[in-house]
Each structure stands twice: as structure tokens, then as C-alpha cells.
Design an enzyme around this catalytic site. Structure first.
Site, PDB file in Angstrom:
ATOM      1  N   ALA A 194       0.839  -1.205   0.000  1.00  0.00           N
ATOM      2  CA  ALA A 194       0.000   0.000   0.000  1.00  0.00           C
ATOM      3  C   ALA A 194       0.872   1.252   0.000  1.00  0.00           C
ATOM      4  CB  ALA A 194      -0.936  -0.019   1.212  1.00  0.00           C
ATOM      5  N   ASP A 209      -0.913  -4.701   3.073  1.00  0.00           N
ATOM      6  CA  ASP A 209       0.474  -4.336   3.354  1.00  0.00           C
ATOM      7  C   ASP A 209       0.850  -4.964   4.690  1.00  0.00           C
ATOM      8  OD1 ASP A 209       2.271  -1.672   2.155  1.00  0.00           O
ATOM      9  OD2 ASP A 209       2.899  -2.552   4.073  1.00  0.00           O
ATOM     10  N   ASN A 221      14.043  -8.457  -1.775  1.00  0.00           N
ATOM     11  CA  ASN A 221      12.761  -8.426  -2.483  1.00  0.00           C
ATOM     12  C   ASN A 221      12.308  -9.829  -2.890  1.00  0.00           C
ATOM     13  OD1 ASN A 221      12.385  -5.738  -2.090  1.00  0.00           O
ATOM     14  ND2 ASN A 221      12.874  -5.095  -4.159  1.00  0.00           N
ATOM     15  N   HIS A 253      13.399  -3.413 -18.300  1.00  0.00           N
ATOM     16  CA  HIS A 253      13.028  -2.116 -17.762  1.00  0.00           C
ATOM     17  C   HIS A 253      14.296  -1.295 -17.567  1.00  0.00           C
ATOM     18  CE1 HIS A 253      10.474   0.668 -15.942  1.00  0.00           C
ATOM     19  NE2 HIS A 253      10.697   0.369 -14.689  1.00  0.00           N
TER      20      HIS A 253
HETATM   21  N1  LIG Z   1       7.907  -2.045 -12.923  1.00  0.00           N
HETATM   22  C1  LIG Z   1       7.981  -0.733 -12.929  1.00  0.00           C
HETATM   23  O1  LIG Z   1       7.977  -0.114 -13.971  1.00  0.00           O
HETATM   24  C2  LIG Z   1       8.025   0.014 -11.610  1.00  0.00           C
HETATM   25  C3  LIG Z   1       7.757   1.383 -11.559  1.00  0.00           C
HETATM   26  C4  LIG Z   1       7.743   2.024 -10.326  1.00  0.00           C
HETATM   27  C5  LIG Z   1       8.036   1.299  -9.167  1.00  0.00           C
HETATM   28  N2  LIG Z   1       8.349  -0.024  -9.258  1.00  0.00           N
HETATM   29  C6  LIG Z   1       8.649  -0.839  -8.079  1.00  0.00           C
HETATM   30  O2  LIG Z   1       7.436  -1.032  -7.366  1.00  0.00           O
HETATM   31  C7  LIG Z   1       7.739  -1.277  -5.985  1.00  0.00           C
HETATM   32  C8  LIG Z   1       6.882  -0.359  -5.115  1.00  0.00           C
HETATM   33  O3  LIG Z   1       7.256   0.998  -5.303  1.00  0.00           O
HETATM   34  P1  LIG Z   1       6.637   2.126  -4.352  1.00  0.00           P
HETATM   35  O4  LIG Z   1       7.133   3.424  -4.852  1.00  0.00           O
HETATM   36  O5  LIG Z   1       5.191   1.906  -4.184  1.00  0.00           O
HETATM   37  O6  LIG Z   1       7.368   1.763  -2.978  1.00  0.00           O
HETATM   38  P2  LIG Z   1       6.816   2.063  -1.493  1.00  0.00           P
HETATM   39  O7  LIG Z   1       8.000   1.909  -0.607  1.00  0.00           O
HETATM   40  O8  LIG Z   1       6.041   3.328  -1.488  1.00  0.00           O
HETATM   41  O9  LIG Z   1       5.786   0.867  -1.220  1.00  0.00           O
HETATM   42  C9  LIG Z   1       6.160  -0.460  -1.052  1.00  0.00           C
HETATM   43  C10 LIG Z   1       5.230  -1.052  -0.026  1.00  0.00           C
HETATM   44  O10 LIG Z   1       5.466  -2.470   0.073  1.00  0.00           O
HETATM   45  C11 LIG Z   1       5.199  -2.838   1.407  1.00  0.00           C
HETATM   46  N3  LIG Z   1       5.721  -4.173   1.709  1.00  0.00           N
HETATM   47  C12 LIG Z   1       6.997  -4.545   2.003  1.00  0.00           C
HETATM   48  N4  LIG Z   1       7.043  -5.870   2.241  1.00  0.00           N
HETATM   49  C13 LIG Z   1       5.779  -6.343   2.089  1.00  0.00           C
HETATM   50  C14 LIG Z   1       5.207  -7.635   2.189  1.00  0.00           C
HETATM   51  N5  LIG Z   1       5.930  -8.715   2.487  1.00  0.00           N
HETATM   52  N6  LIG Z   1       3.865  -7.738   1.991  1.00  0.00           N
HETATM   53  C15 LIG Z   1       3.103  -6.662   1.678  1.00  0.00           C
HETATM   54  N7  LIG Z   1       3.610  -5.420   1.558  1.00  0.00           N
HETATM   55  C16 LIG Z   1       4.934  -5.263   1.759  1.00  0.00           C
HETATM   56  C17 LIG Z   1       5.827  -1.716   2.209  1.00  0.00           C
HETATM   57  O11 LIG Z   1       5.355  -1.696   3.538  1.00  0.00           O
HETATM   58  C18 LIG Z   1       5.413  -0.498   1.397  1.00  0.00           C
HETATM   59  O12 LIG Z   1       4.207   0.054   1.863  1.00  0.00           O
HETATM   60  C19 LIG Z   1       9.239  -1.054  -5.846  1.00  0.00           C
HETATM   61  O13 LIG Z   1       9.901  -2.314  -5.915  1.00  0.00           O
HETATM   62  C20 LIG Z   1       9.570  -0.211  -7.061  1.00  0.00           C
HETATM   63  O14 LIG Z   1      10.924  -0.335  -7.433  1.00  0.00           O
HETATM   64  C21 LIG Z   1       8.329  -0.681 -10.456  1.00  0.00           C
END
Ligand SMILES: NC(=O)c1ccc[n+]([C@@H]2O[C@H](COP(=O)([O-])OP(=O)(O)OC[C@H]3O[C@@H](n4cnc5c(N)ncnc54)[C@H](O)[C@@H]3O)[C@@H](O)[C@H]2O)c1
Length: 308
Positions: free
Chosen positions: A10, A33, A95, A175
Site C-alpha cells: 500500500a 500491506d 525483495n 526495464h
Molecule cells: N515495474 C515498474 O515499472 C516500476 C515502476 C515504479 C516502481 N516499481 C517498483 O514497485 C515497488 C513499489 O514501489 P513504491 O514506490 O510503491 O514503494 P513504497 O516503498 O512506497 O511501497 C512499497 C510497499 O510495500 C510494502 N511491503 C513490504 N514488504 C511487504 C510484504 N511482504 N507484503 C506486503 N507489503 C509489503 C511496504 O510496507 C510499502 O508500503 C518497488 O519495488 C519499485 O521499485 C516498479
């Protein structure tokens, strides 16, 4: 009955995905989350926006997978960003552990779902989700190409001062650094952009697209892009829920297509109710093929570290 979409994580991308999906009334949304209170608070806040939006989507935040049961689609955005002193492999392993926890619960509670992976490193995490879930490859899809091509579209429309709706841009590969934009398949109202934008300008636009994520991180300083990434994930959700048979660039598990075997790589796919309904093979020039192979090699290295 309305469709059900679970969003794992979230944070910025997860909550914003919930926002786009609920505002478009595509499905009911469960936001989950590990942090207590955050999904509940954001979920309730979003739910209270729905009367204004005119959407009957129901949104709930939770820390319990029981509430995610029987989701049609699960979007995985859980992860941690790289912290100072952390190596790329440390991040990969952390991760991957998160992915083990999440995918185990997805399989248990939503065994018939389609998984869309957003967490980075994208192609490796998609491959991890595929292997951990045991789902068929059409049901585990990685989001990256839709975002990269949206960025490419943005810059092309700006360059030519035309509507973004006239622009169709195509990217393949991984990516970021290993992305392979295909200018000759990118068009404005059907006209290849190679006929509209001179070579050096086009190269600059391609480079800006490759660096699209980094450009945002530079501004934000902490955190990374989330509006466009979540809009891109939502386009994939919509294509599946509405069985649109939409051709989109997504990370898919290749089994011989494009001469690549056993790896997640970004390619054009047809998205419909069954997830990936077709992997579309297009003819590549030797240069483009080399770019795609380079992407595949980068994914191979990462999946080797986590052994998936
Ligand atoms: N594929 C793409 O093009 C792309 C683009 C943007 C971001 N991302 C990736 O998406 C991911 C999320 O980015 P964000 O900006 O939302 O980060 P963020 O830190 O705002 O959110 C990540 C969330 O994951 C939660 N989390 C951690 N472990 C967990 C678990 N075991 N179960 C449930 N929730 C858990 C955290 O508490 C946090 O709220 C990152 O890995 C980022 O690199 C990918």
C-alpha cells in the site's frame, strides 16, 4: 458480482493503482500491506472519495490475506527500495524474500488469479513470482513496457506538439537501461516517427525514455515514480478485466519466442481475460535483436543470483 483486484503493497505505486482502478470502477479493491494501519487508512480514505467520483467500487485496506480471497487479479507492488550501503544483490535477495511471502499467500487465497508484478527488479521478480506460484505463464505478467512506452509517447507528443492520443510507441526488452525502443514501429496517426523526427532528436528522446525513472528519482530525491507506473498497471488490469485483447508490451516468460528460452523479457503480448493470450513475434533488425538479447542476458544474471 464486481471483479476483485488485490493490490499487495500500500505504498506509492500500490495506493495510486487502487485509486485509478476504483475511480474507473473497474473492480472492488483490496489493499494489503505488512505495515499496520496504512492500508486501512488509505483504503478508507479512497472509499470516501467514491461518492464524489461516482464509483461504486468498494475499497478495503487490510493486513490479512483472508480478505484477499478469490481475487481475479493480484497486483504485486510490495518491496523495499535500495538503501545506502545495500548492494544490488542484497536488494534482490530482500525483495525475493518478500516475493516468497506474497506469492505463497496469493496461491493460497486466490489460486485462480492472474498476477501482475510491478516490484523491482521487474523481470527477475516476475520470474520469481512465476516459479514460486506454479501458475501457467499466461497468468504471471510483468509491468514495465507499458510504462516505458507511455514515457516514450509523452516525449514524442511534446516534440511534435500533437495529441498523446495520436501517438503509439513501442518498446521491448527489460526495464530501464536494457529497454529496446522501436522507433520504426512507433507512429503518430499511423506515420512512423522516423519520418517525422530527425535522427539526433529521436536518439535524445530514446535516451530520455531509458532514463525516465531516474529523471523522476532525481527530482523526488526519496522515492521513485508512481503516477505513471500505477496508471500503466491499471491499463493492464483493465485489458484483462474487460477481455480487451489489447496488445501491450509486457514482461512475459519466453519459451523459444524471439530465440529466448526460460526468461522473462518485455515483448508485445495480447492481454485478455486469460491474461497473456498470445505472445506476438515481430521481425527485428539485427541491431534490435542484439538489444533484446542484451536485456535477456541481464535478466539471466539476476535470476541466477536468486536461483529461479
Ligand atoms: N515495474 C515498474 O515499472 C516500476 C515502476 C515504479 C516502481 N516499481 C517498483 O514497485 C515497488 C513499489 O514501489 P513504491 O514506490 O510503491 O514503494 P513504497 O516503498 O512506497 O511501497 C512499497 C510497499 O510495500 C510494502 N511491503 C513490504 N514488504 C511487504 C510484504 N511482504 N507484503 C506486503 N507489503 C509489503 C511496504 O510496507 C510499502 O508500503 C518497488 O519495488 C519499485 O521499485 C516498479
Amino acid at each position: 458480482m464486481r471483479k476483485k483486484v488485490t493490490i499487495v503493497g500500500a505504498g506509492n505505486v500500490g495506493a495510486t493503482s487502487a485509486h485509478w482502478i476504483a475511480a474507473a470502477e473497474l473492480a472492488d479493491v483490496v489493499l494489503i500491506d505488512v505495515v499496520e494501519g496504512i492500508p486501512q487508512g488509505k483504503g478508507l480514505d479512497l472509499l470516501e472519495a467514491m461518492p464524489v467520483e461516482g464509483s461504486d467500487s468498494f475499497i478495503v485496506g487490510t493486513n490479512s490475506y483472508a480478505e484477499t480471497a478469490n481475487s481475479d487479479i493480484v497486483v504485486i507492488t510490495a518491496g523495499i527500495p535500495r538503501k545506502p550501503g545495500m548492494s544490488r544483490d542484497d536488494l534482490l535477495n530482500t525483495n525475493y524474500k518478500i516475493m516468497q511471502d506474497v506469492v505463497g499467500n496469493v496461491v493460497k487465497y486466490s489460486p485462480n488469479s492472474i498476477i501482475i508484478v510491478v516490484s523491482n527488479p521487474l523481470d527477475a521478480m516476475a520470474q520469481a513470482a512465476y516459479k514460486l506460484s506454479g501458475f501457467s505463464r499466461n497468468r504471471v505478467i510483468g509491468m514495465a513496457g507499458v510504462l516505458d512506452s507511455a514515457r516514450f509517447c509523452t516525449f514524442i507528443a511534446q516534440e511534435l506538439n500533437v495529441s498523446v492520443e495520436n501517438v503509439t510507441a513501442f518498446v521491448l526488452g527489460g526495464h530501464g537501461d536494457t529497454m529496446v525502443p522501436l522507433p520504426r514501429y512507433s507512429t503518430v496517426a499511423g506515420i512512423p516517427i522516423t519520418e517525422l523526427i530527425e535522427k539526433s532528436r529521436l536518439e535524445a528522446i530514446v535516451q530520455r525514455t531509458r532514463d525516465g525513472g531516474a529523471e523522476i528519482v532525481k527530482y523526488l530525491k526519496t522515492g521513485s515514480a508512481y503516477y505513471a507506473p500505477s496508471a500503466a498497471a491499471t491499463e493492464m488490469v483493465e485489458a484483462i478485466l474487460k477481455d480487451k485483447k489489447k496488445i501491450l508490451p509486457c514482461a512475459a516468460y519466453l519459451q523459444g519466442e524471439y530465440g529466448i528460452n526460460g526468461l522473462y523479457v518485455g515483448v508485445p503480448v495480447k492481454l485478455g481475460a486469460k491474461g497473456i493470450e498470445q505472445i506476438i513475434e515481430i521481425k527485428l533488425t539485427p541491431e534490435e535483436k542484439a538489444g533484446l538479447d542484451k536485456s535477456a542476458a541481464a535478466v539471466k544474471e539476476l535470476v541466477g543470483v536468486i536461483g529461479v
